[in-house]
Scaffold this motif. Structure first.
Motif, PDB file in Angstrom:
ATOM      1  N   ALA A 192       0.822  -1.212   0.000  1.00  0.00           N
ATOM      2  CA  ALA A 192       0.000   0.000   0.000  1.00  0.00           C
ATOM      3  C   ALA A 192       0.854   1.259   0.000  1.00  0.00           C
ATOM      4  N   SER A 193       2.007   1.203   0.669  1.00  0.00           N
ATOM      5  CA  SER A 193       2.853   2.385   0.760  1.00  0.00           C
ATOM      6  C   SER A 193       3.445   2.792  -0.588  1.00  0.00           C
ATOM      7  N   ARG A 194       3.441   1.884  -1.558  1.00  0.00           N
ATOM      8  CA  ARG A 194       3.992   2.201  -2.877  1.00  0.00           C
ATOM      9  C   ARG A 194       2.962   2.847  -3.802  1.00  0.00           C
ATOM     10  N   LEU A 195       1.719   2.921  -3.353  1.00  0.00           N
ATOM     11  CA  LEU A 195       0.644   3.445  -4.188  1.00  0.00           C
ATOM     12  C   LEU A 195       0.494   4.951  -4.011  1.00  0.00           C
ATOM     13  N   ASN A 196      -0.050   5.583  -5.027  1.00  0.00           N
ATOM     14  CA  ASN A 196      -0.414   6.983  -4.908  1.00  0.00           C
ATOM     15  C   ASN A 196      -1.754   7.088  -4.192  1.00  0.00           C
ATOM     16  N   PRO A 197      -1.897   8.029  -3.273  1.00  0.00           N
ATOM     17  CA  PRO A 197      -3.187   8.188  -2.605  1.00  0.00           C
ATOM     18  C   PRO A 197      -4.276   8.550  -3.613  1.00  0.00           C
ATOM     19  N   PRO A 198      -5.498   8.165  -3.358  1.00  0.00           N
ATOM     20  CA  PRO A 198      -6.588   8.510  -4.271  1.00  0.00           C
ATOM     21  C   PRO A 198      -6.824  10.017  -4.298  1.00  0.00           C
ATOM     22  N   SER A 199      -7.167  10.534  -5.465  1.00  0.00           N
ATOM     23  CA  SER A 199      -7.430  11.967  -5.572  1.00  0.00           C
ATOM     24  C   SER A 199      -8.745  12.339  -4.901  1.00  0.00           C
ATOM     25  N   GLU A 200      -9.683  11.412  -4.869  1.00  0.00           N
ATOM     26  CA  GLU A 200     -10.964  11.645  -4.214  1.00  0.00           C
ATOM     27  C   GLU A 200     -11.392  10.372  -3.495  1.00  0.00           C
ATOM     28  N   VAL A 201     -12.069  10.553  -2.374  1.00  0.00           N
ATOM     29  CA  VAL A 201     -12.642   9.412  -1.662  1.00  0.00           C
ATOM     30  C   VAL A 201     -14.079   9.748  -1.292  1.00  0.00           C
ATOM     31  N   LYS A 202     -14.899   8.725  -1.251  1.00  0.00           N
ATOM     32  CA  LYS A 202     -16.283   8.925  -0.843  1.00  0.00           C
ATOM     33  C   LYS A 202     -16.393   8.642   0.650  1.00  0.00           C
ATOM     34  N   LEU A 203     -16.891   9.617   1.382  1.00  0.00           N
ATOM     35  CA  LEU A 203     -17.077   9.437   2.809  1.00  0.00           C
ATOM     36  C   LEU A 203     -18.447   8.828   3.091  1.00  0.00           C
ATOM     37  N   LYS A 204     -18.547   8.173   4.219  1.00  0.00           N
ATOM     38  CA  LYS A 204     -19.803   7.535   4.593  1.00  0.00           C
ATOM     39  C   LYS A 204     -20.891   8.564   4.888  1.00  0.00           C
ATOM     40  N   ASP A 205     -22.123   8.161   4.687  1.00  0.00           N
ATOM     41  CA  ASP A 205     -23.250   8.920   5.210  1.00  0.00           C
ATOM     42  C   ASP A 205     -23.350   8.661   6.705  1.00  0.00           C
ATOM     43  N   ARG A 206     -23.870   9.616   7.419  1.00  0.00           N
ATOM     44  CA  ARG A 206     -23.957   9.470   8.874  1.00  0.00           C
ATOM     45  C   ARG A 206     -24.753   8.229   9.267  1.00  0.00           C
ATOM     46  N   LYS A 207     -25.760   7.884   8.494  1.00  0.00           N
ATOM     47  CA  LYS A 207     -26.584   6.727   8.833  1.00  0.00           C
ATOM     48  C   LYS A 207     -25.798   5.423   8.777  1.00  0.00           C
ATOM     49  N   ASP A 208     -24.642   5.435   8.117  1.00  0.00           N
ATOM     50  CA  ASP A 208     -23.839   4.224   7.970  1.00  0.00           C
ATOM     51  C   ASP A 208     -22.699   4.135   8.983  1.00  0.00           C
ATOM     52  N   TYR A 209     -22.598   5.122   9.876  1.00  0.00           N
ATOM     53  CA  TYR A 209     -21.517   5.098  10.858  1.00  0.00           C
ATOM     54  C   TYR A 209     -21.662   3.903  11.800  1.00  0.00           C
TER      55      TYR A 209
END
Length: 742
Positions: A192-209
């Motif tokens: 994982a450390s060799r990968l580039n971080p994603p430019s965008e990530v989808k965060l959870k909805d509060r109902k899914d916490y």
């Protein structure tokens, strides 16, 4: 061990933090912040680097953004967060890891937390002030956790040669849906450390916490119970000496002469010399006694004879300070907001006019842990350890005052036994560094309770002149509040606050005011009159709101009474937005507000500060001896998006106790330029039998995150005083007051 944050490689940083093996380290960059902690830019933070131990991120990073925080996952799967915020009881050791754990998909019990050193280039602003930890950093922490999770998922997908869309993370593992394969995070960090971080990530909805919103136990409590938690006084270094300082009790006085013969005769005492500490624009003087034990240093100080030079500044009494504030309100217009010009004209149209004056005292911070600091100064390097609330300010102050490059000043946090703003100040580390430099050795400077209470700085007292007018329907037509007080900050020499301008009101003055009033009240006016004093003044828990809330919400209650209206219904009429109306309605239901419509002894206050709205209802009654009894306090906080309800309830409860003490128990008096109260026998604290039943409730909504540590304090004093008026008909306008004397 010395750490020099700005020239550390990531390999050294992780090794010095005692991590072993491979580690995936995630850094989050975020927009810059202004001096109040408000975000200067916009948009979500972007995760810009990942490293396998010593891997490096971009060297040419945009100077407008600063590194915020690190998440490290080692080969065993252990997750470590380097917490850039202090922990003084407010719960950052639980709430911040809980945020990361949610998006990282790990059990919070797997998350370890370590204090990060002062380093604004890597960790961004680090002040523990303004109840800012969660409301200021949740987006960055959520994105950092989500980015690390997505990189681990991608690493697993590449190992298994399957699409990443077929994989998901849960409980510190990545799973492949079609085959049921799984792999722990520790086995994935190298790839994982060799990968580039994603430019965008989808965060959870509060109902899914799964983690956020749960009352999980705090991570710092076990160590504080079993004694393994490291507070400032627990720090030891090889060859460390101990020091106490005899400080001038009149704040700005100088040392004329001192006789150390008897002190130096005490076994263990090494040196006696004058020392200064910077308090805003002044250098306060004292005499340091340095010894090989704290007991020897304290014993030596008792034998010390000092003659002080107290010429050249006023020696204030409390009555002189109070009369100067009253005189200021009578003779000065003060700094006005833009609507003030119209106010005097419009209030003349009111069907009913009311005026009242409120007074609040000077207050000591009186943290359970008195001040202390350990310093080691060597040539061109300084290292500090202690209960420090704001590492960036102290790092910069030491660099400037002592002529040492910023990158050679290391400031390390320990746990704090309370802070309330006092331990964000720079004076006590400066004093410790000067003593260490003089001794050419590490030195721990210890303040006694008496030192802590009598040396300041203090929350300044204030006098408020309020004026209001009601129209024929009993609505507020015009509202004015003018405050006379000593400014918090340099010298208190009577100059205006830095935030003042000819056309705007002081935003600090509005702290504590329910902002919805500004929409519903047609004409309002706020003004500040500054007085000068040789007594150092600074912020205290909830800052201006701690006194503003008392004056404003007491006066709103007086207006409701003049209008002949129920206090809760009157406020609802003047709350112009749905969020406030929802809070006041729920507060009435939860408290059982005057359920039968006849019972007396009900009081209410609603205040807003640091992004949160809080309402308190206090119920009082008469004991058989006709003295006042506080039956119950019901509190409702609307802090929007939140992490841990148990931490919120604990913070509001603590704020209520502190605010209650300030309302009915303690104040700092001054006599001949010196503080009178010097320990808890005279600076009275609430005891367990003073605290009634308290219930704290949390509003559930989709509002953005607000603060928690401070907003629960301002409503308690006005709600209590309003309840006493409802029971007795007596209006209390000066704090503190004795309930037994009502």
């Amino acid at each position: 061990m010395h750490s020099h944050p700005t020239d550390l490689s990531r390999r050294d940083f992780i090794r010095q933090a005692s991590l072993s093996g491979l580690a995936l380290t995630i850094g989050a960059y975020l927009p810059s912040f202004d001096r109040k902690g408000n975000e200067a830019g916009s948009g979500a933070p972007r995760i810009v680097n990942a490293a396998l131990l010593g891997g490096s991120g971009p060297d040419g990073a945009d100077p407008a953004i600063e590194l915020m925080s690190w998440i490290s996952i080692d080969s065993s799967g252990k997750v470590t967060i380097f917490n850039h915020r202090s922990e003084m009881g407010q719960g950052t050791f639980q709430s911040l890891p809980q945020i990361v754990a949610e998006e990282l998909e790990v059990d919070p019990g797997q998350v370890h937390v370590r204090f990060a050193p002062a380093n604004p280039k890597k960790f961004g602003p680090q002040p523990q002030a303004g109840s800012f930890s969660v409301r200021g950093w949740r987006e960055q922490l959520l994105h950092a956790g989500a980015s690390a999770r997505e990189m681990l998922i991608e690493a697993a997908a590449e190992q298994w040669r399957v699409p990443a869309t077929e994989c998901y993370a849960i409980n510190g593992e990545v799973h492949h849906r079609p085959t049921g394969r799984k792999s722990g995070y520790g086995a994935l960090v190298k790839d994982a450390s060799r990968l580039n971080p994603p430019s965008e990530v989808k965060l959870k909805d509060r109902k899914d916490y799964k983690v956020i919103g749960r009352p999980l136990p705090r991570k710092d409590i076990p160590s504080k119970v079993d004694g393994t938690a490291v507070f400032g006084l627990d720090k030891t270094l090889p060859g460390m000496l101990y020091a106490v300082v005899e400080r001038n009790p009149r704040f700005r006085g100088k040392v004329k002469t001192f006789d150390s013969k008897a002190t130096l005769a005490i076994t263990g005492v090494k040196r006696v010399f004058t020392v200064q500490r910077a308090v805003f624009g002044d250098l306060y003087e004292g005499v340091a006694v340095v010894a090989d034990s704290i007991w020897a240093a304290m014993k030596g100080r008792r034998a010390l004879k000092v003659e002080w030079d107290d010429e050249g500044f006023e020696h204030f009494d409390s009555e002189l300070l109070l009369s100067r504030m009253r005189e200021g309100l009578a003779t000065q217009a003060g700094e006005l907001n833009a609507s003030s010009i119209r106010f005097e004209t419009e209030i003349q149209k009111a069907a009913q006019k009311i005026e009242a004056v409120y007074e609040t005292p000077y207050q000591s911070h009186s943290c359970m842990e008195p001040l202390n600091c350990t310093a080691h100064v060597q040539d061109d390097r300084i290292e500090i350890w202690g209960p420090i609330q704001e590492v960036n300010w102290i790092q910069a102050d030491l660099s400037q005052r002592m002529g040492v490059a910023l990158e050679n000043v290391s400031v390390n946090m320990t746990f704090l036994g309370g802070g309330f703003g006092r331990k964000a100040f720079t004076d006590y580390p400066h004093e410790a560094a000067l003593i260490s430099r003089e001794m050419k050795a590490p030195v721990q400077v210890v303040w006694t309770r008496e030192d802590d209470m009598t040396a300041g700085p203090y929350r300044p007292g204030a006098v408020y002149a309020c004026k209001g007018g009601l129209d024929s329907a009993g609505h507020i037509l015009a509202f004015q509040a003018r405050r006379a007080s000593q400014p918090m900050g340099p010298g208190g020499e009577g100059g205006a606050h830095a935030d003042y301008s000819p056309v705007s009101y002081n935003s600090g003055y509005l702290d504590g005011l329910a902002r919805s009033y500004l929409t519903s009240i047609p004409h309002y006016s706020f003004a500040d009159v500054s007085i000068s004093s040789s007594i150092p003044a600074m912020w205290w828990r909830s800052v201006d709101a701690s006194t503003n809330g008392f004056a404003v919400e007491s006066f709103v209650d007086e207006l409701a009474n003049a209008a002949g209206k129920d206090a809760l219904a009157f406020r609802r009429e003047h709350f112009a937005d749905a969020r406030y109306q929802a809070l006041i309605d729920r507060l009435g239901t939860l408290s059982g507000w005057k359920a039968d419509g006849k019972e007396k002894g009900w009081g209410l206050a609603v205040t807003e500060c640091f992004g949160s709205i809080v309402g308190h209802v206090v119920k009082v009654s008469h004991r058989p001896d006709r003295k006042i009894k506080i039956d119950k306090i019901t509190a409702l906080i609307d802090c929007g998006w939140y992490v841990n309800p148990d931490i919120i309830r604990a913070q509001v409860e603590g704020a209520i106790v502190m605010g209650l003490g300030a309302a009915i128990k303690h104040e700092t008096h001054f006599k001949d330029g010196k503080a009178v109260e010097n320990n808890f026998h005279t600076y009275k604290m609430p005891r367990i039998n003073d605290i009634p039943a308290v219930e704290v409730f949390i509003m559930e909504n989709d509002e953005k995150a607000g603060g928690v540590g401070e907003p629960g304090l301002p409503p308690i004093a006005p709600a209590l005083c309003n309840a006493i008026f409802d029971l007795t008909g007596r209006r209390i306008r000066k704090l503190p007051f004795d309930p037994d004397a009502v």
